[in-house]
Design a protein around this motif. Structure first.
Motif, short mmCIF file in Angstrom:
data_model
loop_
_atom_site.label_atom_id
_atom_site.label_comp_id
_atom_site.label_asym_id
_atom_site.label_seq_id
_atom_site.Cartn_x
_atom_site.Cartn_y
_atom_site.Cartn_z
N PRO A 107 9.78 7.98 3.90
CA PRO A 107 9.55 8.00 2.45
C PRO A 107 10.76 8.58 1.73
N GLY A 108 10.86 8.30 0.45
CA GLY A 108 11.96 8.83 -0.35
C GLY A 108 12.30 7.90 -1.49
N THR A 109 13.32 8.29 -2.26
CA THR A 109 13.75 7.50 -3.43
C THR A 109 14.94 6.63 -3.04
N VAL A 110 14.87 5.34 -3.37
CA VAL A 110 15.95 4.40 -3.06
C VAL A 110 16.40 3.72 -4.36
N SER A 158 10.46 4.81 -5.60
CA SER A 158 10.01 5.84 -4.67
C SER A 158 9.19 5.19 -3.56
N VAL A 159 9.71 5.23 -2.35
CA VAL A 159 9.00 4.68 -1.18
C VAL A 159 7.93 5.65 -0.75
N GLU A 160 6.69 5.16 -0.64
CA GLU A 160 5.55 6.00 -0.26
C GLU A 160 5.03 5.52 1.10
N CYS A 161 5.00 6.44 2.06
CA CYS A 161 4.38 6.15 3.36
C CYS A 161 4.16 7.47 4.08
N THR A 162 3.25 7.45 5.04
CA THR A 162 2.94 8.66 5.79
C THR A 162 3.65 8.61 7.14
N ILE A 163 4.23 9.72 7.51
CA ILE A 163 4.92 9.81 8.80
C ILE A 163 3.90 10.05 9.90
N SER A 180 0.85 -1.19 0.00
CA SER A 180 0.00 0.00 0.00
C SER A 180 0.88 1.23 0.00
N LEU A 181 0.44 2.27 -0.71
CA LEU A 181 1.17 3.53 -0.75
C LEU A 181 0.69 4.50 0.32
N LEU A 182 -0.31 4.09 1.10
CA LEU A 182 -0.89 4.99 2.10
C LEU A 182 -0.60 4.55 3.52
N ASP A 183 0.13 3.44 3.70
CA ASP A 183 0.41 2.97 5.05
C ASP A 183 1.35 3.92 5.78
#
Length: 314
Positions: A287-290, A308-313, A228-231
């Motif tokens: 989150p960020g680019t790896v 691109s790692v997607e997550c909410t802080i 999930s990109l929203l976790d």
């Protein structure tokens, strides 16, 4: 009538007396003309001077504000600067090496390991650039070796180290970093060998059997995904590689992030030619680019794959 004449004579005598008592000089015609010309010339010069001052006041440009001073603070690292094509200053890609991974050596056996690295960054490599030992087993090698040549972007430079196999049998690995003159480390290479006791020579001549060419990896396709990109962070990202071989065999590989973090040594086995997909899970706290890379067998490096790692802080 006589009284009027007397009055007139008296006035004339009075004027003559006053003229005699005061300083007086007659002005010639030439002096009069010279004085008038001088006054005219002085008036013209004064007018032209005033006109010139007025013109200068109208045409003099407004002074520009001073240019801003450039910051004297150096960049934190060479990787923070990129050219207009997005290439970092220092970047390398393995182009070839000697001593394949898993090569067998006898205890204490001397050997040389060489890495040929292509300069895929935007800066020139200078002779004082070094290959520095990082971790693992140093195998009696030096702490560092110099490049000793200039390598332009797109060209290949080679590092060679003299090593000695450990005295105890087993599997050994040593990791090395490329390091610029400023101390910036930006690429990693490694050596992996097996130390085994020498085999006793057979008393009988072995039967010769036809040899077959060993199977090879012919292609790798990298990918990455997360559920999930929203976790909320941290999240797990799975890196995948579709590995294609041209025949049966077992191949050693490992994953590496752009930060230098590595997986353990892993193996994929083929019973016949074909394609197999291998995966590895990574946990990211922000989150960020790896970047992902896959190292297979001795000299094959695949990647980098940017994700691109997607997550909410929280």
């Amino acid at each position: 009538m006589k009284a009027f004449r007397k009055l007139t004579v008296g006035i004339m005598i009075l004027f003559v007396g006053m003229a005699c008592s005061m300083p007086f000089r007659l002005v010639t015609w030439d002096e009069y003309v010279s004085g008038m010309v001088k006054q005219t010339v002085d008036a013209i010069i004064a007018q032209k001077t005033a006109d010139a001052m007025h013109t200068m006041a109208q045409t003099t440009p407004t002074p520009l504000p001073p240019a801003p001073q450039e910051s004297a603070e150096p960049e934190s690292s060479a990787d923070s600067w990129r050219d207009r094509r997005g290439r970092p200053c220092y970047y390398a890609r393995l182009a070839g090496e000697s001593i394949p991974d898993g090569s067998d050596f006898e205890p204490g056996e001397f050997f040389q390991k060489s890495w040929s690295l292509r300069n895929v960054g935007s800066c020139v490599w200078y002779p004082d650039m070094r290959l520095v030992f990082r971790s693992g087993n140093q195998m009696e090698g030096p702490d560092s070796v110099r490049l000793n040549e200039y390598v332009e972007p797109g060209e290949i430079g080679t590092f060679t180290v003299e090593l000695s196999a450990p005295e105890e049998t087993g599997r050994y690995s040593g990791y090395w970093w490329m390091q610029s003159a400023e101390g910036y480390r930006f690429a990693q290479v490694y050596v992996k060998i097996d130390v085994e006791e020498p085999e006793e020579e057979p008393t009988e001549e072995p039967t010769e059997e036809p040899t077959e060419e060993p199977a090879e990896i012919t292609g790798v396709e990298l990918s990455a995904s997360q559920e999930s990109l929203l976790d909320p962070c941290p999240v797990t990202v799975t890196s995948s590689a579709a590995i294609t071989a041209n025949g049966p065999g077992e191949f050693r590989y490992f994953w590496e992030l752009g930060t230098g973090e590595e997986s353990e040594d892993l193996y994929v086995t083929f019973d016949a030619a074909g394609t197999q997909t291998v995966t590895y899970d990574w946990v990211f706290n922000d989150p960020g680019t790896v970047e992902f890379r896959l190292y297979v067998a001795s000299a094959a490096v695949y990647g980098p794959l940017e994700y691109s790692v997607e997550c909410t802080i929280p």
